[in-house]
Enzyme design. Structure first.
Site, PDB file in Angstrom:
ATOM      1  CG  ASP A 245      11.158   8.334   8.609  1.00  0.00           C
ATOM      2  OD1 ASP A 245      11.504   9.318   9.296  1.00  0.00           O
ATOM      3  OD2 ASP A 245      10.056   7.763   8.744  1.00  0.00           O
TER       4      ASP A 245
ATOM      5  NE  ARG B  21       9.657  -1.319  11.859  1.00  0.00           N
ATOM      6  CZ  ARG B  21       8.624  -0.519  11.657  1.00  0.00           C
ATOM      7  NH1 ARG B  21       8.722   0.481  10.786  1.00  0.00           N
ATOM      8  NH2 ARG B  21       7.495  -0.697  12.333  1.00  0.00           N
TER       9      ARG B  21
ATOM     10  CD  GLU C 195      13.973   3.784  14.024  1.00  0.00           C
ATOM     11  OE1 GLU C 195      12.944   3.943  14.732  1.00  0.00           O
ATOM     12  OE2 GLU C 195      13.930   3.659  12.797  1.00  0.00           O
TER      13      GLU C 195
ATOM     14  CG  HIS D 260      10.479   5.741  12.709  1.00  0.00           C
ATOM     15  ND1 HIS D 260      10.861   4.478  13.069  1.00  0.00           N
ATOM     16  CD2 HIS D 260       9.360   5.578  11.948  1.00  0.00           C
ATOM     17  CE1 HIS D 260      10.014   3.596  12.562  1.00  0.00           C
ATOM     18  NE2 HIS D 260       9.091   4.250  11.871  1.00  0.00           N
TER      19      HIS D 260
ATOM     20  N   GLY E 282       0.801  -1.218   0.000  1.00  0.00           N
ATOM     21  CA  GLY E 282       0.000   0.000   0.000  1.00  0.00           C
ATOM     22  C   GLY E 282       0.834   1.269   0.000  1.00  0.00           C
ATOM     23  CB  ILE E 283       3.742   2.387   2.049  1.00  0.00           C
ATOM     24  CG1 ILE E 283       2.987   2.317   3.375  1.00  0.00           C
ATOM     25  CG2 ILE E 283       4.715   3.573   2.047  1.00  0.00           C
ATOM     26  CD1 ILE E 283       3.860   1.940   4.560  1.00  0.00           C
TER      27      ILE E 283
END
Length: 336
Positions: free
Chosen positions: A273, A249, A278, A296, A167-168
């Site tokens: 991002d 990721r 993280e 992020h 979808g992204i």
């Protein structure tokens, strides 16, 4: 006695929806443990969370109790049958342990598409045009020092290669098509929802796919088998001067291989991002002026956060009312 659902982590925007969805249907219990030990202790018989049958989980809960690893999954009462994760990526949940225990896991695909795709679009534009570097110059009073048109490119006519057209990725393709850009993609299988102008490259044409790439946008979910998926070999097959954008990721990319390719000029720029550890960011990345780096921010909009919260909570309501929710993660779909 009404079934109990646990809110594990933040609800920021959908407080009214919690009442609308569950008033008269379920008892809502807040996870208020200060640490993992307290959480585990209160999962036991007689604890504050006894009788929970479904859990809404937000990544913010990890600050206190850690990720939903095997230890937590095995400690959950047998009454727990559904974990509704707020987010498209669900690598903070051990879905294999859930499967073994008969717990279904859902996520929130679709709710994050616009926000994450526009983040990818920004990273791509900034990497092509060196806008992040230019803004840092301006704020430092250095104007165009070190900047040159020889370092920048228009997006028109360039090839955007999407690695993982979900979808992204599909939303990013639609946005980038407006420039226009050539859109190519590689996934495990052809996306039946892809428009005719999005060219599919199966695995046997992966080298051709990489060789045509001006910017590689990564949309691969993180699993054990995808750690380091974008590695040395794949990066070196990209066109010299290509750009890598990652909103998926951090661990999907071999960070050391990416840094080597930046050092020797094989990669022209990057837009990131997400990072492997993280919130820590490899300080080496900060040394590259052609790197656009965000903390992020992919889904950090009011609109997407509300949609994610409501979608995750709706999956629980559907489970309570009709026996199953939507958005079951792929690893667990076969059993439904």
């Amino acid at each position: 006695m009404a079934p109990r659902i646990m809110i594990c982590g933040d609800i920021v925007w959908a407080h009214n929806e919690v009442k609308e969805l569950f008033d008269g249907l379920a008892e809502v219990v807040r996870m208020d443990s200060p640490d993992r030990a307290d959480f585990l202790a209160n999962l036991e018989s007689g604890g504050r969370y006894e009788g929970t049958i479904a859990i809404y989980r937000h990544n913010s809960s990890a600050d206190r109790i850690g990720i939903f690893d095997r230890e937590i999954i095995e400690a959950l009462a047998l009454s727990v049958k559904w974990i509704a994760h707020n987010g498209a990526g669900y690598d903070q949940i051990d879905v294999i342990a859930c499967k073994e225990k008969g717990i279904t896991v859902s996520n929130t695909p679709g709710a994050v598409d616009d926000a994450t795709a526009t983040t990818g679009l920004y990273l791509m534009i900034s990497a092509f045009r060196q806008f992040a570097r230019a803004e840092r110059n301006l704020r430092a009073g250095a104007w165009k020092s070190g900047l040159s048109s020889s370092l920048t490119h228009d997006l028109t006519g360039k090839t955007l290669a999407i690695l993982g057209l979900g979808g992204i990725g599909l939303r990013l393709a639609e946005l980038a098509r407006a420039f226009p850009m050539r859109i190519i993609y590689h996934s495990r299988r052809r996306n039946e929802h892809a428009p005719e102008w999005a060219e599919y490259f199966p695995v046997e044409k992966l080298d051709e796919f990489l060789g045509a790439t001006d910017v590689l946008s990564v949309h691969v979910p993180l699993r054990k088998d995808t750690e380091g998926f974008v590695g040395e070999e794949m990066i070196r097959k990209l066109k010299k001067g290509a750009i890598i954008v990652n909103t998926a990721r951090g661990k999907v990319i071999d960070e050391a291989a990416m840094i080597r390719a930046l050092e020797d000029g094989h990669l022209g720029a990057i837009g990131l991002d997400v990072y492997p550890d993280e919130p820590a960011v490899n300080p080496r990345l900060l040394e590259f002026p052609q790197a656009t780096l965000l903390p992020h921010m992919g889904t950090e909009t009011q609109d997407s956060q509300r949609k994610m919260e409501v979608r995750a909570l709706t999956n629980i309501k559907d489970y309570l009312t009709v026996g199953k929710g939507k958005d079951v993660v792929p690893e667990l779909q076969a059993k439904l």
